[in-house]
Scaffold this motif. Structure first.
Motif, mmCIF file in Angstrom:
data_model
loop_
_atom_site.group_PDB
_atom_site.id
_atom_site.type_symbol
_atom_site.label_atom_id
_atom_site.label_comp_id
_atom_site.label_asym_id
_atom_site.label_seq_id
_atom_site.Cartn_x
_atom_site.Cartn_y
_atom_site.Cartn_z
ATOM 1 N N ALA A 247 0.858 -1.185 0.000
ATOM 2 C CA ALA A 247 0.000 0.000 0.000
ATOM 3 C C ALA A 247 0.894 1.236 0.000
ATOM 4 C CB ALA A 247 -0.909 -0.011 1.228
ATOM 5 N N GLU A 248 0.793 2.039 -1.052
ATOM 6 C CA GLU A 248 1.672 3.196 -1.218
ATOM 7 C C GLU A 248 0.833 4.435 -1.506
ATOM 8 O OE1 GLU A 248 5.543 4.392 -3.917
ATOM 9 O OE2 GLU A 248 3.850 3.363 -4.800
ATOM 10 N N PRO A 249 1.022 5.523 -0.737
ATOM 11 C CA PRO A 249 0.188 6.722 -0.910
ATOM 12 C C PRO A 249 0.212 7.288 -2.324
ATOM 13 C CG PRO A 249 1.433 6.857 1.139
ATOM 14 C CD PRO A 249 1.941 5.647 0.402
ATOM 15 N N PHE A 250 1.386 7.359 -2.940
ATOM 16 C CA PHE A 250 1.460 7.972 -4.267
ATOM 17 C C PHE A 250 0.675 7.163 -5.300
ATOM 18 C CE2 PHE A 250 3.716 8.732 -8.345
ATOM 19 C CZ PHE A 250 3.406 10.082 -8.481
ATOM 20 N N SER A 251 0.770 5.838 -5.232
ATOM 21 C CA SER A 251 0.021 4.993 -6.171
ATOM 22 C C SER A 251 -1.478 5.134 -5.945
ATOM 23 C CB SER A 251 0.445 3.533 -6.004
ATOM 24 O OG SER A 251 1.812 3.357 -6.326
ATOM 25 N N ILE A 252 -1.896 5.178 -4.693
ATOM 26 C CA ILE A 252 -3.317 5.371 -4.399
ATOM 27 C C ILE A 252 -3.793 6.701 -4.973
ATOM 28 C CG2 ILE A 252 -5.001 5.706 -2.537
ATOM 29 C CD1 ILE A 252 -3.347 3.797 -0.833
ATOM 30 N N PHE A 253 -2.985 7.744 -4.823
ATOM 31 C CA PHE A 253 -3.377 9.059 -5.327
ATOM 32 C C PHE A 253 -3.483 9.058 -6.847
ATOM 33 C CE2 PHE A 253 -2.264 13.430 -6.673
ATOM 34 C CZ PHE A 253 -3.326 14.102 -6.096
ATOM 35 N N LEU A 254 -2.562 8.389 -7.552
ATOM 36 C CA LEU A 254 -2.647 8.314 -9.005
ATOM 37 C C LEU A 254 -3.930 7.613 -9.445
ATOM 38 C CD1 LEU A 254 0.979 7.471 -10.239
ATOM 39 C CD2 LEU A 254 -0.252 9.615 -10.458
ATOM 40 N N PHE A 255 -4.232 6.482 -8.817
ATOM 41 C CA PHE A 255 -5.476 5.789 -9.136
ATOM 42 C C PHE A 255 -6.688 6.669 -8.812
ATOM 43 C CE2 PHE A 255 -3.034 1.699 -8.847
ATOM 44 C CZ PHE A 255 -3.393 1.208 -10.093
ATOM 45 N N TYR A 256 -6.645 7.337 -7.679
ATOM 46 C CA TYR A 256 -7.761 8.204 -7.272
ATOM 47 C C TYR A 256 -8.008 9.287 -8.311
ATOM 48 C CZ TYR A 256 -10.367 11.708 -4.643
ATOM 49 O OH TYR A 256 -11.308 12.640 -4.241
ATOM 50 N N GLN A 257 -6.938 9.960 -8.760
ATOM 51 C CA GLN A 257 -7.075 11.024 -9.745
ATOM 52 C C GLN A 257 -7.679 10.520 -11.038
ATOM 53 O OE1 GLN A 257 -6.921 13.860 -7.932
ATOM 54 N NE2 GLN A 257 -5.645 14.814 -9.503
#
Length: 374
Positions: A247-257
């Motif tokens: 679980a990585e914040p930057f990857s989650i943010f990319l998917f979220y965007q």
């Protein structure tokens, strides 16, 4: 008196202006491409030097640094002794397997976990969603170096209860992935067999496909079960290099965007047809989000292939250490042979360059994609 034709002088002036415009255009392109080529060649200097030095005798690597010969091979002195020395001094095969294994498992498991987390944050409505999203975004700016020591202390003190909790979570994630893959593979098997396969054969193909694709999470679950049974420390294992970074914040943010740009009409239509959130995620969101999946996969691959600090802290032997940490073998074993170091670095770097060159078009397209037009 006005005429519909141009005089000879006017035609000459128009041709002169057109010629000047073409010259200016060619000059601008020449300057731009020349600058780009020079800049690209400047950035390639370290790679060129590394590859050339990998095939030079050790005594020539340092001796040629003061001249342009550092970037040009001399056919009369080229040798493969450095590559042979790498395999003699370092367990390169084992280190390469460790890097490939940890990177592959982390990337595949991370794609599933991070995309599901982003789907919950972007498409579902629940209390505290904004707070959780804010925390995830704030975590992006925290470098690994700032949390490496506390994280090291935590994994070193893992007890049976925490092992059980993590094992249960991995089992749940594996079950969800199995369910999604089983449903997705049903259509594929039916199309491949033309609808004429017997039910047992179709189920067998579905099970095989599901087991192979879900293998990373299956491996992690088995690792955690063994860890819980043994009750030992997490240090010097594969999962200590994998689990903290799935679980990585930057990857989650990319998917979220990416997910927030997909029209809500897809979800509403699926809800009307009786689909649940997980089915919407797997059968609608995932197929529409291939560009962002490719982007995250490539970025995470580069990140974990080049991981050094955490594997250095969390592993103790070449049985689990990746390629980047293997560079330390050359610094601790005398004599220090710079040709062998360059040979090792070239063997680690060239496969990544080849992969990038093969998939650069896909990577550029995936990064430039911003969403789905409604």
């Amino acid at each position: 008196m006005t005429t519909g034709t141009l005089s000879q002088q006017q035609r000459s002036e128009a041709e002169r202006r057109a010629t000047l415009a073409r010259i200016r255009k060619i000059a601008r392109r020449t300057l731009v491409y020349g600058f780009m080529l020079a800049l690209g060649f400047l950035f390639l200097f370290p790679i060129i030097f590394m590859i050339v030095a990998a095939f030079k005798p050790n005594d020539r690597v340092i001796a040629d640094l003061s001249s342009i010969r550092a970037f040009f091979p001399n056919p009369s002195i080229l040798t493969t002794a450095n590559i042979k020395d790498v395999f003699e001094r370092v367990p390169f095969g084992r280190l390469a397997f460790n890097s490939v294994f940890t990177t592959f498992v982390t990337v595949i498991a991370g794609l599933f976990v991070n995309s599901m987390a982003a789907y919950v944050l972007s498409r579902l409505r629940w209390i505290g969603r904004g707070l959780v999203l804010g925390i995830i975004v704030s975590l992006i700016i925290i470098p690994l170096e700032a949390i490496a020591v506390p994280l090291m202390m935590e994994v070193n003190e893992m007890n049976t209860a925490l092992n059980l909790i993590i094992t249960a979570l991995m089992a749940i994630l594996t079950g969800l992935l199995w369910a999604a893959l089983w449903n997705a593979s049903g259509t594929w098997v039916e199309d491949a067999g033309g609808g004429s396969l017997p039910a047992p054969a179709a189920w067998g193909l579905q099970a095989l496909f599901t087991a192979i694709v879900a293998l990373p999470l299956e491996i992690l679950t088995v690792m955690m079960i063994r860890q819980t049974i043994d009750g030992g420390t997490w240090l010097n294992t594969y999962h200590v290099q994998i689990l903290p970074f799935i679980a990585e914040p930057f990857s989650i943010f990319l998917f979220y965007q990416f997910f927030v740009g997909i029209p809500k009409d897809f979800d509403e239509a699926a809800y009307v047809d009786g689909a649940g959130p997980f089915r919407i995620y797997w059968q609608i969101m995932v197929p529409l989000s291939r560009p962002v999946f490719a982007t995250v996969a490539i970025l995470k691959f580069l990140q974990f292939w080049a991981a050094y600090l955490w594997p250095l802290m969390a592993t103790r032997s070449s049985d689990f250490r990746p390629l980047m940490v293997g560079m330390d073998f050359f610094q601790t074993q005398a004599p220090i042979r710079w040709g062998s170091i360059m040979g090792y670095a070239a063997m680690v770097t060239i496969p990544v360059l080849i992969i990038f060159l093969l998939f650069q078009k896909w990577f550029v397209q995936s990064v430039s994609s911003s969403g789905v037009k409604g």
